[in-house]
Scaffold this motif. Structure first.
Motif, PDB file in Angstrom:
ATOM      1  N   HIS A  63       0.846  -1.194   0.000  1.00  0.00           N
ATOM      2  CA  HIS A  63       0.000   0.000   0.000  1.00  0.00           C
ATOM      3  C   HIS A  63       0.886   1.251   0.000  1.00  0.00           C
ATOM      4  CE1 HIS A  63      -2.959   2.978   1.161  1.00  0.00           C
ATOM      5  NE2 HIS A  63      -3.889   2.088   0.827  1.00  0.00           N
ATOM      6  N   PRO A  64       0.548   2.271  -0.799  1.00  0.00           N
ATOM      7  CA  PRO A  64       1.411   3.460  -0.899  1.00  0.00           C
ATOM      8  C   PRO A  64       1.521   4.297   0.379  1.00  0.00           C
ATOM      9  CG  PRO A  64      -0.615   3.756  -2.163  1.00  0.00           C
ATOM     10  CD  PRO A  64      -0.594   2.332  -1.702  1.00  0.00           C
ATOM     11  N   LEU A  65       0.631   4.117   1.332  1.00  0.00           N
ATOM     12  CA  LEU A  65       0.714   4.864   2.587  1.00  0.00           C
ATOM     13  C   LEU A  65       1.492   4.119   3.666  1.00  0.00           C
ATOM     14  CD1 LEU A  65      -2.926   6.287   2.834  1.00  0.00           C
ATOM     15  CD2 LEU A  65      -0.856   7.427   2.005  1.00  0.00           C
ATOM     16  N   VAL A  66       1.928   2.902   3.352  1.00  0.00           N
ATOM     17  CA  VAL A  66       2.574   2.034   4.335  1.00  0.00           C
ATOM     18  C   VAL A  66       4.070   1.933   4.060  1.00  0.00           C
ATOM     19  CG1 VAL A  66       2.691  -0.340   5.212  1.00  0.00           C
ATOM     20  CG2 VAL A  66       0.475   0.695   4.699  1.00  0.00           C
ATOM     21  N   SER A  67       4.838   2.010   5.129  1.00  0.00           N
ATOM     22  CA  SER A  67       6.267   1.733   5.052  1.00  0.00           C
ATOM     23  C   SER A  67       6.555   0.494   5.877  1.00  0.00           C
ATOM     24  CB  SER A  67       7.086   2.906   5.592  1.00  0.00           C
ATOM     25  OG  SER A  67       8.456   2.551   5.606  1.00  0.00           O
ATOM     26  N   ALA A  68       7.254  -0.447   5.265  1.00  0.00           N
ATOM     27  CA  ALA A  68       7.666  -1.677   5.945  1.00  0.00           C
ATOM     28  C   ALA A  68       9.168  -1.832   5.766  1.00  0.00           C
ATOM     29  CB  ALA A  68       6.930  -2.876   5.359  1.00  0.00           C
ATOM     30  N   PHE A  69       9.764  -2.640   6.593  1.00  0.00           N
ATOM     31  CA  PHE A  69      11.196  -2.897   6.458  1.00  0.00           C
ATOM     32  C   PHE A  69      11.454  -3.657   5.167  1.00  0.00           C
ATOM     33  CE2 PHE A  69      10.725  -3.287  11.264  1.00  0.00           C
ATOM     34  CZ  PHE A  69      10.955  -1.938  11.467  1.00  0.00           C
ATOM     35  N   ALA A  70      12.595  -3.408   4.570  1.00  0.00           N
ATOM     36  CA  ALA A  70      12.978  -4.149   3.377  1.00  0.00           C
ATOM     37  C   ALA A  70      13.128  -5.621   3.734  1.00  0.00           C
ATOM     38  CB  ALA A  70      14.282  -3.605   2.808  1.00  0.00           C
ATOM     39  N   GLU A  71      12.682  -6.446   2.845  1.00  0.00           N
ATOM     40  CA  GLU A  71      12.708  -7.885   3.106  1.00  0.00           C
ATOM     41  C   GLU A  71      14.125  -8.444   3.188  1.00  0.00           C
ATOM     42  OE1 GLU A  71      10.403 -11.825   1.507  1.00  0.00           O
ATOM     43  OE2 GLU A  71       9.760  -9.864   0.866  1.00  0.00           O
ATOM     44  N   THR A  72      15.059  -7.783   2.546  1.00  0.00           N
ATOM     45  CA  THR A  72      16.418  -8.325   2.510  1.00  0.00           C
ATOM     46  C   THR A  72      17.472  -7.327   2.976  1.00  0.00           C
ATOM     47  OG1 THR A  72      16.637  -7.668   0.211  1.00  0.00           O
ATOM     48  CG2 THR A  72      15.910  -9.924   0.622  1.00  0.00           C
ATOM     49  N   ALA A  73      17.112  -6.376   3.795  1.00  0.00           N
ATOM     50  CA  ALA A  73      18.097  -5.394   4.258  1.00  0.00           C
ATOM     51  C   ALA A  73      19.023  -6.007   5.294  1.00  0.00           C
ATOM     52  CB  ALA A  73      17.401  -4.164   4.824  1.00  0.00           C
TER      53      ALA A  73
END
Length: 186
Positions: A63-73
């Motif tokens: 969703h464009p309003l959501v920030s999540a951690f990168a899956e592979t950071a």
């Protein structure tokens, strides 16, 4: 050799994994913490490992309003437990090392076992509930979020046993919501 191992690690993760945790945090004072909490809503996910949390997390994260951690950071599948240094991980991630230890199988920690440990159930009465813990957690997670987005998503299966503490730590926020997945055995 070691170069091959490093290459494999770099393919799976990013170069961030080579930086120590002390380099991966925002500099937040009390005012910065208050601002972060007032400008964002938090969605924290939990549930049993291998129970579908990653799939749902991936869908919400689009969703464009959501920030999540990168899956592979710096973490496997965007789990916030591995992007912070203040909350316990309950032995999750150390299973392979612990298998060599005598009596490891009887210990209530690690994948599928952590919820059996009474000390794993963290509540608002925990010694970890403090302004210092709040600031450190938000500075470590905040480094990995896109703070221009109003909803900050974090997924760690063990949130289901520490949700009361997390709720208390983030209580000054506009809203803290939890999404838990439950798996019904066949």
């Amino acid at each position: 050799g070691s170069g091959t191992i490093l290459t494999l690690i770099m393919r799976r993760y990013s170069s961030l994994i080579l930086l120590p945790p002390s380099f991966k945090r925002l500099q937040l004072d009390e005012e910065g913490v208050a601002q972060l909490l007032s400008e964002h809503r938090f969605v924290l996910m939990g549930g049993p490992h291998r129970g579908g949390t990653t799939l749902l997390w991936r869908l919400i994260a689009q969703h464009p309003l959501v920030s999540a951690f990168a899956e592979t950071a710096d973490t496997d599948y965007g789990e916030g437990a591995f992007l912070q240094t203040v909350l316990p991980r309950f032995g999750v991630g150390t299973e392979a090392m612990r298998q060599a230890m005598p009596g490891a199988a009887s210990q209530p920690s690690g994948l599928g076992r952590y919820a059996f440990a009474p000390e794993a159930h963290l509540t608002e009465r925990s010694h970890l509930l403090s302004n210092r813990t709040r600031a450190r957690l938000l500075s470590e997670w905040g480094y990995h979020w896109n703070l221009s987005r109003p909803v900050l998503l974090e997924k760690t299966p063990t949130n289901m046993v520490s949700s009361r503490l997390l709720q208390a730590l983030l209580a000054p926020a506009q809203a803290v919501r939890f999404v838990f997945i439950s798996v019904r055995p066949l």
